[in-house]
Design an enzyme around this catalytic site. Structure first.
Site, PDB file in Angstrom:
ATOM      1  N   ASP A   1     -57.784  24.373-102.774  1.00  0.00           N
ATOM      2  CA  ASP A   1     -57.484  25.495-101.638  1.00  0.00           C
ATOM      3  C   ASP A   1     -57.637  26.453-102.800  1.00  0.00           C
ATOM      4  OD1 ASP A   1     -55.823  25.891 -98.719  1.00  0.00           O
ATOM      5  OD2 ASP A   1     -55.864  28.092-100.259  1.00  0.00           O
TER       6      ASP A   1
ATOM      7  N   HIS B   1     -54.655  19.578 -95.070  1.00  0.00           N
ATOM      8  CA  HIS B   1     -53.368  19.813 -96.460  1.00  0.00           C
ATOM      9  C   HIS B   1     -52.780  19.239 -96.930  1.00  0.00           C
ATOM     10  CE1 HIS B   1     -54.433  24.428 -95.296  1.00  0.00           C
ATOM     11  NE2 HIS B   1     -54.430  23.611 -93.922  1.00  0.00           N
TER      12      HIS B   1
ATOM     13  N   ASN C   1     -53.577  21.628 -88.955  1.00  0.00           N
ATOM     14  CA  ASN C   1     -53.819  23.385 -88.355  1.00  0.00           C
ATOM     15  C   ASN C   1     -54.754  22.574 -87.121  1.00  0.00           C
ATOM     16  OD1 ASN C   1     -51.002  24.164 -90.095  1.00  0.00           O
ATOM     17  ND2 ASN C   1     -53.304  25.321 -90.773  1.00  0.00           N
TER      18      ASN C   1
ATOM     19  N   GLU D   1     -57.927  27.853 -89.319  1.00  0.00           N
ATOM     20  CA  GLU D   1     -58.965  29.268 -89.740  1.00  0.00           C
ATOM     21  C   GLU D   1     -60.152  28.299 -89.694  1.00  0.00           C
ATOM     22  OE1 GLU D   1     -57.052  31.111 -93.097  1.00  0.00           O
ATOM     23  OE2 GLU D   1     -55.711  32.023 -91.072  1.00  0.00           O
ATOM     24  N   VAL D   2     -60.269  27.531 -90.314  1.00  0.00           N
ATOM     25  CA  VAL D   2     -61.892  26.521 -90.350  1.00  0.00           C
ATOM     26  C   VAL D   2     -62.094  25.290 -90.044  1.00  0.00           C
ATOM     27  CG1 VAL D   2     -62.898  25.365 -92.110  1.00  0.00           C
ATOM     28  CG2 VAL D   2     -61.627  26.952 -93.249  1.00  0.00           C
TER      29      VAL D   2
ATOM     30  N   HIS E   1     -59.781  19.198 -91.100  1.00  0.00           N
ATOM     31  CA  HIS E   1     -59.361  18.944 -92.585  1.00  0.00           C
ATOM     32  C   HIS E   1     -57.408  18.268 -93.024  1.00  0.00           C
ATOM     33  CE1 HIS E   1     -58.932  23.183 -92.058  1.00  0.00           C
ATOM     34  NE2 HIS E   1     -57.841  23.286 -92.462  1.00  0.00           N
TER      35      HIS E   1
END
Ligand code: AMP
Ligand code: ZN
Length: 113
Positions: free
Chosen positions: A30, A102, A87, A95-96, A100
């Site tokens: 990240d 984390h 998220n 945000e992206v 994905h």
């Protein structure tokens, strides 16, 4: 996906520190880490978010979790433990908009100041 930052990373159009890659999944550091180890585990197929996972993506989702487990081992934190976080949507802090996971950890062996 033309303008997706993670699609650009997996096409190697923008640089990233890739630490794992197989046919279906890629994992890289990240850019602004929130833990001593903070990696992103990303399916190569562009799926915008958990809300956009389709029946046909079941296998990819499995691959994503197996890759996360493998990446934790590569990062040396499999045994001590780690967090996986996803998220979902703006309200969930996403945000992206390319699915994905984390992978966060490495706190156990951090030297206390
Ligand atoms: P999320 O808020 O779940 O969508 O997480 C997006 C994550 O992508 C954030 O933790 C960002 O720091 C990270 N990020 C954004 N752009 C890049 C990039 N070019 N390379 C690596 N990580 C990135
Ligand atoms: Zn994408």
């Amino acid at each position: 996906m033309e303008n997706c930052v993670f699609c650009k990373i997996l096409r190697k159009e923008i640089p990233s520190e890739i630490i794992y890659e197989n046919k279906k999944v890629i994992a890289f550091k990240d850019l602004s880490p929130k833990a001593p180890v903070h990696l992103l585990v990303v399916p190569k197929k562009h799926i915008a978010s958990v809300n956009d996972i389709k029946e046909e993506d079941k296998e990819i989702v499995g691959e994503l979790f197996l890759a996360a487990r493998n990446v934790a081992k590569i990062a040396g934190i499999q045994d001590e433990g780690y967090k996986l976080a996803i998220n979902v949507g703006e309200g969930g802090g996403q945000e992206v908009f390319h699915l994905h996971v984390h992978l966060l950890g490495g706190w156990k062996n951090v030297k206390k100041l």
